[in-house]
Write an enzyme that holds these catalytic residues in place. Structure first.
Site, PDB file in Angstrom:
ATOM      1  N   ALA A 100      -9.824  -3.092  17.264  1.00  0.00           N
ATOM      2  CA  ALA A 100     -10.730  -3.839  18.134  1.00  0.00           C
ATOM      3  C   ALA A 100     -10.347  -5.309  18.064  1.00  0.00           C
ATOM      4  O   ALA A 100     -10.448  -5.931  17.013  1.00  0.00           O
ATOM      5  CB  ALA A 100     -12.170  -3.632  17.676  1.00  0.00           C
ATOM      6  N   MET A 101      -9.890  -5.856  19.190  1.00  0.00           N
ATOM      7  CA  MET A 101      -9.369  -7.223  19.214  1.00  0.00           C
ATOM      8  C   MET A 101     -10.299  -8.094  20.068  1.00  0.00           C
ATOM      9  O   MET A 101     -10.330  -8.000  21.285  1.00  0.00           O
ATOM     10  CB  MET A 101      -7.943  -7.228  19.746  1.00  0.00           C
ATOM     11  CG  MET A 101      -6.998  -6.354  18.919  1.00  0.00           C
ATOM     12  SD  MET A 101      -5.277  -6.400  19.474  1.00  0.00           S
ATOM     13  CE  MET A 101      -4.831  -8.080  19.001  1.00  0.00           C
ATOM     14  N   SER A 102     -11.049  -8.946  19.389  1.00  0.00           N
ATOM     15  CA  SER A 102     -12.043  -9.778  20.067  1.00  0.00           C
ATOM     16  C   SER A 102     -11.433 -10.986  20.762  1.00  0.00           C
ATOM     17  O   SER A 102     -12.063 -11.591  21.623  1.00  0.00           O
ATOM     18  CB  SER A 102     -13.075 -10.268  19.051  1.00  0.00           C
ATOM     19  OG  SER A 102     -12.460 -11.173  18.136  1.00  0.00           O
ATOM     20  N   GLY A 103     -10.199 -11.347  20.366  1.00  0.00           N
ATOM     21  CA  GLY A 103      -9.589 -12.567  20.865  1.00  0.00           C
ATOM     22  C   GLY A 103      -9.587 -13.669  19.827  1.00  0.00           C
ATOM     23  O   GLY A 103      -9.104 -14.781  20.067  1.00  0.00           O
ATOM     24  N   GLY A 104     -10.118 -13.373  18.644  1.00  0.00           N
ATOM     25  CA  GLY A 104     -10.146 -14.336  17.555  1.00  0.00           C
ATOM     26  C   GLY A 104      -9.033 -14.102  16.552  1.00  0.00           C
ATOM     27  O   GLY A 104      -8.292 -13.122  16.629  1.00  0.00           O
ATOM     28  N   VAL A 105      -8.954 -15.003  15.574  1.00  0.00           N
ATOM     29  CA  VAL A 105      -7.867 -14.942  14.598  1.00  0.00           C
ATOM     30  C   VAL A 105      -8.027 -13.747  13.658  1.00  0.00           C
ATOM     31  O   VAL A 105      -7.034 -13.100  13.277  1.00  0.00           O
ATOM     32  CB  VAL A 105      -7.776 -16.265  13.806  1.00  0.00           C
ATOM     33  CG1 VAL A 105      -9.051 -16.539  13.021  1.00  0.00           C
ATOM     34  CG2 VAL A 105      -6.562 -16.269  12.885  1.00  0.00           C
ATOM     35  N   SER A 134      -9.445 -10.641  14.038  1.00  0.00           N
ATOM     36  CA  SER A 134      -9.078  -9.336  14.589  1.00  0.00           C
ATOM     37  C   SER A 134      -7.590  -9.249  14.890  1.00  0.00           C
ATOM     38  O   SER A 134      -6.987  -8.177  14.782  1.00  0.00           O
ATOM     39  CB  SER A 134      -9.897  -9.026  15.839  1.00  0.00           C
ATOM     40  OG  SER A 134      -9.679  -9.989  16.844  1.00  0.00           O
ATOM     41  N   LEU A 177     -13.018  -5.339  24.115  1.00  0.00           N
ATOM     42  CA  LEU A 177     -14.237  -4.818  24.713  1.00  0.00           C
ATOM     43  C   LEU A 177     -14.790  -5.819  25.714  1.00  0.00           C
ATOM     44  O   LEU A 177     -15.144  -6.945  25.344  1.00  0.00           O
ATOM     45  CB  LEU A 177     -15.277  -4.525  23.636  1.00  0.00           C
ATOM     46  CG  LEU A 177     -14.817  -3.633  22.480  1.00  0.00           C
ATOM     47  CD1 LEU A 177     -15.960  -3.415  21.500  1.00  0.00           C
ATOM     48  CD2 LEU A 177     -14.263  -2.313  22.995  1.00  0.00           C
ATOM     49  N   CYS A 221     -24.672  -4.827  17.427  1.00  0.00           N
ATOM     50  CA  CYS A 221     -23.410  -4.582  18.129  1.00  0.00           C
ATOM     51  C   CYS A 221     -22.459  -3.766  17.262  1.00  0.00           C
ATOM     52  O   CYS A 221     -21.799  -2.846  17.740  1.00  0.00           O
ATOM     53  CB  CYS A 221     -22.773  -5.908  18.530  1.00  0.00           C
ATOM     54  SG  CYS A 221     -21.254  -5.732  19.492  1.00  0.00           S
ATOM     55  N   CYS A 263     -23.533 -14.405  21.931  1.00  0.00           N
ATOM     56  CA  CYS A 263     -22.529 -14.385  22.993  1.00  0.00           C
ATOM     57  C   CYS A 263     -23.129 -14.233  24.383  1.00  0.00           C
ATOM     58  O   CYS A 263     -22.576 -14.730  25.365  1.00  0.00           O
ATOM     59  CB  CYS A 263     -21.496 -13.291  22.735  1.00  0.00           C
ATOM     60  SG  CYS A 263     -22.133 -11.597  22.890  1.00  0.00           S
TER      61      CYS A 263
END
Length: 357
Positions: free
Chosen positions: A6-11, A13, A32, A101, A194
């Site tokens: 799961a890659m949130s876009g942060g460092v 993940s 997601l 979540c 968020c």
């Protein structure tokens, strides 16, 4: 092993996915999409699931060299997290949407879909440890520890989870990200909720629940000392924004002690009235071994990054009750109570429940 990252876009993940790939797993990255209308979510780097994050996650996957997809989970996120958030406040409780979540989206809906597609596990960038013994422990970086928001997961979910960052500090993760050439190495951590674009939680709730004027009452005298437009706009322990028309007789600050939706009343009083010696929770999850038959000496945490206190804990089929060795202040219904066992190898999560009182 075939794993879904799961890659949130942060460092975090991004490095978790990279470590899983380097360990020899067959890794696929997934971002997601949680907003029905992405423009209504926060932009910039202070939120979570922002409009930029999908692009950052895709670039990280390209650098790592793994396949990447975007999964639209907006409807389920809205039902299980956003609607739940609003309903909890309307009921006078204080929810933790990140915890919900994790429980309902990342380790229920996503994990279910991943298993159906033939994946063996889900990898996330949470700072927590999950060793071969299956026990969930605090991260070595206690300042970034996220075991609290993972304590709602059950045994079956943990058995298919991987947290590769638990043995590293956040500083080490950022250094590694830079060494791997990941553009998110210096991206700030996410903050705030968020799905509340401007950070105005009270305004968000008012838009959905409407104006509901009521009284602010002094606990000691029963006198009406102020008014409000909706009890849902307050939380236990709150001091600012109470709109009180008169100071306390002793001149000391007053805090929200309780919220009563039925009468639409907010009760205020002195700080010491917030101290509690007993915490009770429902919907227990016990993951640190067999459910105990009697009282257990443990440590209790009642909010993310909150104080931890020694307690005597009893677990039943319908809940958890903790008698505190020293009082805790401003315990809010709707938050999680997480039970830990101190351990030299890292405090072990024994179980959790949702606070009712």
């Amino acid at each position: 092993m075939r794993v879904l990252a799961a890659m949130s876009g942060g460092v975090d993940s991004a490095v978790a996915a990279a470590r899983a790939a380097q360990a020899g797993h067959d890794v696929t990255g997934v971002h997601l999409a949680l907003a029905r209308n992405p423009q209504t979510y926060r932009t910039g780097a202070r939120g979570c699931c922002t409009v930029e994050d999908a692009r950052d996650a895709r670039r990280a996957a390209d650098v790592i060299g793994i396949p990447f997809y975007v999964w639209d989970m907006a409807d389920q996120f809205h039902a299980d997290v956003v609607d739940d958030f609003v309903a909890e406040y309307a009921a006078g409780r204080t929810p933790n949407p990140c915890l919900r979540c994790n429980e309902k989206i990342k380790f229920a809906a996503v994990l279910d879909r991943a298993v159906a597609l033939g994946f063996d596990a889900v990898v996330t960038g949470h700072h927590a440890r999950l060793g071969p013994d299956g026990l969930l422990r605090r991260s070595v970086d206690e300042a970034k520890d996220q075991s609290y928001v993972l304590a709602v997961l059950d045994r079956a979910q943990l058995d298919r989870a991987m947290f590769p960052l638990g043995d590293s500090t956040k500083a080490q993760v950022r250094i590694e990200a830079a060494e791997r050439g990941l553009a998110v190495a210096d991206k700030p951590d996410s903050h705030d909720i968020c799905f509340i674009a401007d950070g105005d939680t009270r305004g968000f709730l008012t838009e959905r629940l409407g104006s509901a004027p009521g009284d602010v009452v002094d606990a000691a005298t029963g006198a009406v000392v102020g008014s409000h437009d909706g009890a849902y706009g307050f939380t236990v322990g709150q001091r600012r924004g109470l709109g009180l028309g008169a100071p306390a007789p002793d001149g000391r600050p007053r805090y929200v002690l309780s919220i009563t939706p039925v009468s639409n009343t907010v009760t205020v009083g002195p700080a010491e009235a917030l101290d509690v010696s007993t915490v009770v929770g429902e919907r227990p999850v016990w993951i640190g071994g067999p459910r105990p038959d009697g009282p257990v000496e443990a440590m209790l945490q009642v909010r993310a990054h909150g104080s931890v206190v020694p307690a005597v804990v009893e677990v039943g089929a319908d809940g958890i009750r903790a008698e505190l060795r020293r009082p805790l202040r401003a315990v809010a219904a709707g938050q999680a109570m997480v039970v830990y066992r101190p351990d030299p190898a890292g405090d072990v999560v024994l179980g959790s429940a949702t606070i009712t009182g």
